[in-house]
Design a protein around this motif. Structure first.
Motif, PDB file in Angstrom:
ATOM      1  N   TYR A 137       0.793  -1.086  -0.109  1.00 31.45           N
ATOM      2  CA  TYR A 137      -0.018   0.064  -0.013  1.00 31.45           C
ATOM      3  C   TYR A 137       0.785   1.300   0.034  1.00 31.45           C
ATOM      4  CZ  TYR A 137      -3.699   3.550   1.259  1.00 31.45           C
ATOM      5  OH  TYR A 137      -4.659   4.403   1.185  1.00 31.45           O
ATOM      6  N   LEU A 138       2.111   1.190   1.001  1.00 30.62           N
ATOM      7  CA  LEU A 138       2.877   2.384   0.853  1.00 30.62           C
ATOM      8  C   LEU A 138       3.511   2.829  -0.390  1.00 30.62           C
ATOM      9  CD1 LEU A 138       3.731   4.316   3.343  1.00 30.62           C
ATOM     10  CD2 LEU A 138       2.496   1.952   3.979  1.00 30.62           C
ATOM     11  N   VAL A 139       3.926   1.595  -1.223  1.00 28.19           N
ATOM     12  CA  VAL A 139       4.406   1.636  -2.418  1.00 28.19           C
ATOM     13  C   VAL A 139       3.513   2.327  -3.396  1.00 28.19           C
ATOM     14  CG1 VAL A 139       5.614   0.432  -4.388  1.00 28.19           C
ATOM     15  CG2 VAL A 139       6.290   0.125  -2.178  1.00 28.19           C
ATOM     16  N   ALA A 140       2.247   1.783  -3.409  1.00 24.41           N
ATOM     17  CA  ALA A 140       0.968   2.496  -4.346  1.00 24.41           C
ATOM     18  C   ALA A 140       0.939   3.958  -3.909  1.00 24.41           C
ATOM     19  CB  ALA A 140      -0.053   1.521  -4.239  1.00 24.41           C
ATOM     20  N   VAL A 141       0.923   4.372  -2.703  1.00 21.87           N
ATOM     21  CA  VAL A 141       0.444   5.580  -2.228  1.00 21.87           C
ATOM     22  C   VAL A 141       1.807   6.423  -3.096  1.00 21.87           C
ATOM     23  CG1 VAL A 141       0.704   7.307  -0.551  1.00 21.87           C
ATOM     24  CG2 VAL A 141      -0.966   5.081  -0.404  1.00 21.87           C
ATOM     25  N   GLN A 142       2.880   6.193  -2.891  1.00 24.67           N
ATOM     26  CA  GLN A 142       3.893   7.009  -3.178  1.00 24.67           C
ATOM     27  C   GLN A 142       4.104   7.281  -4.730  1.00 24.67           C
ATOM     28  OE1 GLN A 142       5.973   8.334  -0.764  1.00 24.67           O
ATOM     29  NE2 GLN A 142       4.220   7.312   0.507  1.00 24.67           N
ATOM     30  N   HIS A 143       3.074   6.609  -5.419  1.00 28.10           N
ATOM     31  CA  HIS A 143       3.179   6.565  -6.962  1.00 28.10           C
ATOM     32  C   HIS A 143       2.132   7.821  -7.425  1.00 28.10           C
ATOM     33  CE1 HIS A 143       5.585   3.260  -7.284  1.00 28.10           C
ATOM     34  NE2 HIS A 143       5.676   3.034  -8.392  1.00 28.10           N
ATOM     35  N   LEU A 144       1.397   8.418  -6.253  1.00 25.04           N
ATOM     36  CA  LEU A 144       0.335   9.274  -6.624  1.00 25.04           C
ATOM     37  C   LEU A 144       1.118  10.753  -6.296  1.00 25.04           C
ATOM     38  CD1 LEU A 144      -2.528   7.796  -4.547  1.00 25.04           C
ATOM     39  CD2 LEU A 144      -2.256   7.686  -7.028  1.00 25.04           C
ATOM     40  N   ALA A 145       0.658  11.617  -7.187  1.00 31.64           N
ATOM     41  CA  ALA A 145       1.089  12.905  -7.020  1.00 31.64           C
ATOM     42  C   ALA A 145       0.556  13.625  -5.258  1.00 31.64           C
ATOM     43  CB  ALA A 145       0.352  13.814  -7.802  1.00 31.64           C
ATOM     44  N   PRO A 146       1.466  14.476  -4.836  1.00 30.78           N
ATOM     45  CA  PRO A 146       1.202  14.717  -3.397  1.00 30.78           C
ATOM     46  C   PRO A 146      -0.407  15.002  -3.090  1.00 30.78           C
ATOM     47  CG  PRO A 146       3.283  15.579  -4.028  1.00 30.78           C
ATOM     48  CD  PRO A 146       2.481  14.952  -5.427  1.00 30.78           C
ATOM     49  N   ARG A 147      -0.778  15.814  -3.847  1.00 32.99           N
ATOM     50  CA  ARG A 147      -2.067  16.359  -3.359  1.00 32.99           C
ATOM     51  C   ARG A 147      -3.220  15.136  -3.558  1.00 32.99           C
ATOM     52  NH1 ARG A 147      -2.799  22.098  -2.338  1.00 32.99           N
ATOM     53  NH2 ARG A 147      -5.099  22.058  -3.191  1.00 32.99           N
ATOM     54  N   PRO A 148      -3.254  14.565  -4.576  1.00 32.07           N
ATOM     55  CA  PRO A 148      -4.293  13.362  -4.569  1.00 32.07           C
ATOM     56  C   PRO A 148      -4.101  12.326  -3.650  1.00 32.07           C
ATOM     57  CG  PRO A 148      -3.569  14.057  -6.953  1.00 32.07           C
ATOM     58  CD  PRO A 148      -2.582  14.677  -6.065  1.00 32.07           C
ATOM     59  N   ARG A 149      -2.664  12.186  -3.221  1.00 33.79           N
ATOM     60  CA  ARG A 149      -2.276  11.164  -2.171  1.00 33.79           C
ATOM     61  C   ARG A 149      -2.846  11.952  -0.762  1.00 33.79           C
ATOM     62  NH1 ARG A 149       4.020  10.923  -1.460  1.00 33.79           N
ATOM     63  NH2 ARG A 149       3.941  11.060  -3.635  1.00 33.79           N
ATOM     64  N   ALA A 150      -2.937  13.125  -0.486  1.00 33.62           N
ATOM     65  CA  ALA A 150      -3.366  13.538   0.792  1.00 33.62           C
ATOM     66  C   ALA A 150      -4.839  13.484   0.701  1.00 33.62           C
ATOM     67  CB  ALA A 150      -3.040  15.267   0.674  1.00 33.62           C
ATOM     68  N   ALA A 185      -8.127   5.256  -8.719  1.00 32.67           N
ATOM     69  CA  ALA A 185      -7.629   4.848 -10.042  1.00 32.67           C
ATOM     70  C   ALA A 185      -6.474   4.307  -9.944  1.00 32.67           C
ATOM     71  CB  ALA A 185      -8.095   5.457 -11.014  1.00 32.67           C
ATOM     72  N   GLY A 186      -5.730   5.301  -9.677  1.00 31.95           N
ATOM     73  CA  GLY A 186      -3.998   5.150  -9.695  1.00 31.95           C
ATOM     74  C   GLY A 186      -3.641   4.163  -8.755  1.00 31.95           C
ATOM     75  N   MET A 187      -4.385   3.855  -7.666  1.00 26.23           N
ATOM     76  CA  MET A 187      -4.053   2.896  -6.645  1.00 26.23           C
ATOM     77  C   MET A 187      -4.267   1.414  -7.165  1.00 26.23           C
ATOM     78  SD  MET A 187      -2.760   4.161  -3.869  1.00 26.23           S
ATOM     79  CE  MET A 187      -2.946   2.999  -2.398  1.00 26.23           C
ATOM     80  N   ARG A 188      -5.259   1.400  -7.973  1.00 19.04           N
ATOM     81  CA  ARG A 188      -6.060   0.190  -8.355  1.00 19.04           C
ATOM     82  C   ARG A 188      -4.703  -0.543  -9.430  1.00 19.04           C
ATOM     83  NH1 ARG A 188     -11.042   2.414  -8.163  1.00 19.04           N
ATOM     84  NH2 ARG A 188     -10.905   3.074 -10.309  1.00 19.04           N
TER      85      ARG A 188
END
Length: 332
Positions: A137-150, A185-188
């Motif tokens: 999960y951590l790895v997937a989250v880090q592939h998102l841009a910062p604001r969508p991640r937040a 969608a990015g997480m999937r």
């Protein structure tokens, strides 16, 4: 008097009048949950430590701005999230790519256990009750841009309403909802396909037995034995060293090329990090007459096979509470 009771006695202007020790007592009780939040945003234990300290400093300096419109905890989460976004803008303006996160660090379960038990809808309970602390999960989250991640973390993990997230980010509710859809969608695209089958938490007997066999085969440097436990699409990485191996053949070839089969004098200690089984390996050093830290393998197990191995270097041993050395066998 508890910190909550002390806060309840303060009016809006009163919070600005408290002394530093009292204010520190109010913030300190939220340290672990805020640290987990920052860790999830940043992927690095050390960066999360620094960001929590920055959060408390900002909170102290801005204590007069707390107007009581939200809970004190929510106010701290807002400050922490903005501190994370500031760090990301400065140090990591681009998200991770290629399925690996070179700044990834493990989070010891013994520290996750410090989170107080609470109601199921409380942030510190949700922080570890859901499968959002595991490395995949951590790895997937880090592939998102910062604001969508937040947005994703605040909405799907912490459970904030869209209007509160919009207020924090200075955005509209529509923008937040759109960012959340993109983030999901990015997480999937980066999460394992079988994620819905993860159990998390306690390891079942089959997993414990597989970890035992993996440990024994590793100490014996039995590559064939290890290969038999890997799923065809296993992934292997070693942050901060770049390079992601995908597939059993690629992983085994990497082990062979690195000289793993010729490694002699290994011992292992079982542990757990990020709610996953982990094995810490020690290598015999004649000069020290002891086994010294080598690496830590964190395993993801799915349907009786190893589907991911994330290996960390020996600098992570102290944080995980592991022994700094092991004596010669038979001398313990």
């Amino acid at each position: 008097m508890s910190a909550d009771a002390r806060l309840e006695e303060l009016d809006v202007s009163g919070l600005g009048e408290v002394d530093e020790p009292t204010f520190a007592g109010l913030t300190e009780r939220h340290r672990r949950e805020l640290h987990v939040h920052c860790y999830r945003m940043l992927g690095s234990f050390e960066d999360a430590e620094d960001t929590v300290q920055e959060t408390f400093l900002r909170a102290w300096r801005r204590r007069e701005t707390f107007e009581g419109r939200s809970t004190f905890r929510a106010w701290l989460y807002r400050i922490a999230t903005n501190a994370c976004l500031d760090l990301l803008a400065k140090c990591r303006p681009e998200p991770a790519t290629g399925g690996e996160v070179q700044w990834l660090q493990p989070y010891p379960d013994r520290l996750l256990d410090e989170l107080p038990a609470g109601h199921a809808d409380e942030p510190e309970t949700v922080a570890v009750a859901r499968e959002t602390i595991e490395l995949a999960y951590l790895v997937a989250v880090q592939h998102l841009a910062p604001r969508p991640r937040a947005v994703l973390i605040l909405r799907d993990v912490i459970g904030w309403p869209a209007k509160d997230v919009a207020q924090l980010l200075g955005d509209s509710v529509n923008s937040v909802n759109s960012a959340l859809q993109r983030a999901r969608a990015g997480m999937r695209g980066h999460l394992p396909a079988e994620r819905q089958d993860w159990t998390g938490g306690e390891q079942d007997a089959g997993t414990r037995e597989l970890v035992r066999r993996y440990t024994d085969a590793s100490v014996a440097t039995d590559v064939d034995g290890l290969a038999a436990m890997l799923r065809d699409d296993v992934r292997c990485s070693m942050p901060p060293t770049p390079g992601l191996c995908v597939g059993r053949d690629a992983v085994v070839n990497d082990w062979v090329e690195s000289g793993f089969e010729g490694l002699q004098g290994l011992r292992a200690v079982l542990t757990s990090v990020n709610r996953q089984p982990a094995v810490a390996f020690y290598l015999w050093r004649n000069q020290e007459s002891a086994y010294l830290p080598l690496t830590i393998d964190v395993l993801r197990v799915t349907d009786g096979a190893i589907t991911e191995i994330v290996t960390f270097h020996d600098d992570q041993f102290p944080r995980l509470g592991l022994p700094e050395r092991l004596p010669a066998e038979g001398t313990e």
